[in-house]
Structure formats: structure tokens, C-alpha cells
Design a protein around this motif. Structure first.
Motif: not given
Length: 263
Positions: A20-22, A229-240, A4-15
């Protein structure tokens, strides 16, 4: 626990990336995925939804702090509105946790499914809040903020999808509305998290490593990557083409709702 911990790391990155993106809270993704993870690992059925909600809400404390600091540096946070909405939000968040503690897992799941479908439809149709003319009164602020806090705490979300339309309706520019909504997510998360930790303290059949209804391995796994990853998503929001991507994201919300119906 390790799975669950390892799956949560992936979930946190995606979430974090999607938040940030949306410009929405990660709870939309975190709660249903945690519910599926907890069910797959054999958690007691009556604890699955409330633990998913409580754990999601706890992670919002840290993502909200990061978001508020970013908006504050841009001078977008209107602190007078936060002070006006804060008392109602905190009261509502406390009440929401108590209500969730008294609901069955099935009822809580249905409420979250309805919310997912509602946000999914809003994003698919590109519906945006429209400014109104009326100015809010203290009574209206208290009532509306109480409802925002209650629903957000009940569902394990930051409440942006509720707070932003309310603020925009009362003539607040979208830039400031998003900043204020991000700031309002912090008291919701703090009060709700404390409530779920206390209410779940003596709950039966809690898995090891639980703090009340909060499952700490998932909490840590989600928080660590999402703050990067949230700041990365925020930056992508201005490019995508974020507006077009929202339609695809709405499909994901519909799939999540379907999985919650039949998991």
C-alpha cells in the motif's frame, strides 16, 4: 506448520503495508521470505522456490480484488484496456506456471534474484516510466500482455512493475495505469494459482496442508492481515515522504536478493 503460520501473519501484515505504501505487489517481499521460512523448516530443496511463488500468487487474488474495488470506486479503472489485455495475460500466466514447474529450484531462484535487483535499482534511482507517442495495436497488446502474464506467474507477483510502464508508454495517465495494472493482477493470480494447484497435485514430498504447490497455512496467514494493512499503507503514502522511503525499501530488496543468493 504453526510456526510458519504465525510467521506468515507477520509477513502478511508487513507485505500489505509495503504494498500500500509503495504501490507495488507484496510478492517482492512474500516470495523471498517464504523461501527462507520453508528452507528453515526443512522443506525439500526442489520445492522451496516453486511453493513460495505459488503461495504468493494465491494471496494476490484477494489483495487484487480489494485494490480493484478501491480503484473502481474512484472511477480509475479503464475496463476496455483490461478486456484488451486480459486474454494475453491469462495465456501467459498459464504458460508461466508450466515453465516454473519444469525449472529447477536453483534456476527459479536466480530468475527471482535478477528481478529483485532490477526493481531495487529502479527504486533506488527513482526511475519512472516516460510517456511515448505510439498507440498500441491489438497484436502488440496480445504479445506484451502475454509476456506480463508469463513473467508474473513465473515469479509469483501481480505484475504492476511490468504493466504500469507499458501502459504509461502508450499515453495512459499514471493514476489509470496503476488502477488497470491492479485489475490485471487478478487474472494473473487466478490462472496462475489454478495452474500451480493442478501441476503440483502429484508432486513428490509435498508437506502436509499443501494444495498442489500452494502451502495453505502460509496462504491463510498472509491473506488475513494483508487485506487490513494494505489500505493503511495507502493512507500513509499520502502522509509520509514515500519517494524518499522507496530508496530505503530498495535496500531491503538488495538484502533479500543477497539472502536468496546465500540461503
Amino acid at each position: 506448520m504453526i510456526v510458519i503460520f504465525l510467521a506468515s501473519i507477520l509477513l502478511g501484515a508487513a507485505g500489505g503495508l509495503m504494498a500500500g505504501l509503495f504501490g507495488i505487489g507484496g510478492g517482492l517481499i512474500i516470495v523471498p521470505v517464504l523461501a527462507l521460512l520453508f528452507a528453515a523448516q526443512g522443506f525439500p530443496s526442489e520445492l522451496i522456490m516453486i511453493m513460495s511463488v505459488a503461495t504468493s500468487l494465491a494471496t494476490i487474488i484477494f489483495t487484487s480484488i480489494s485494490s480493484v474495488l478501491a480503484h473502481h470506486r474512484l472511477n480509475a479503472v479503464l475496463w476496455n484496456r483490461i478486456l484488451a489485455l486480459g486474454p494475453g495475460i491469462m495465456i501467459g500466466a498459464a504458460v508461466g506456471a508450466v515453465i516454473a514447474d519444469h525449472l529447477s529450484s536453483g534456476v527459479l531462484r536466480v530468475i527471482f534474484i535478477i528481478y529483485l535487483l532490477g526493481v531495487g535499482i529502479q527504486m533506488a534511482l527513482q526511475l519512472k516510466p516516460k510517456p511515448g507517442q505510439q498507440q498500441p495495436s491489438k497484436t502488440l497488446d496480445l504479445a506484451a500482455s502475454g509476456i506480463m502474464g508469463l513473467v508474473s506467474s513465473l515469479l509469483g507477483i501481480g505484475g504492476g512493475t511490468l504493466t504500469v510502464p507499458f501502459l504509461v508508454h502508450f499515453q495512459m495517465p499514471m493514476r489509470n495505469a496503476v488502477a488497470v495494472a491492479s485489475a490485471c493482477g487478478l487474472p494473473i493470480a487466478v490462472v496462475g494459482t489454478i495452474g500451480y494447484a493442478i501441476l503440483g497435485k502429484d508432486a513428490l514430498q509435498l508437506p502436509d496442508w499443501s494444495l498442489g504447490y500452494i502451502y495453505m497455512p502460509s496462504f491463510l496467514g498472509i491473506v488475513l492481515p494483508s487485506m487490513y494493512t494494505a489500505p493503511i499503507g495507502a493512507k500513509l503514502a499520502h502522509k509520509l515522504p514515500a519517494e524518499k522511503l522507496k530508496r530505503y525499501f530498495s535496500l531491503l530488496l538488495f538484502v533479500m536478493a543477497a539472502k536468496l543468493i546465500w540461503f
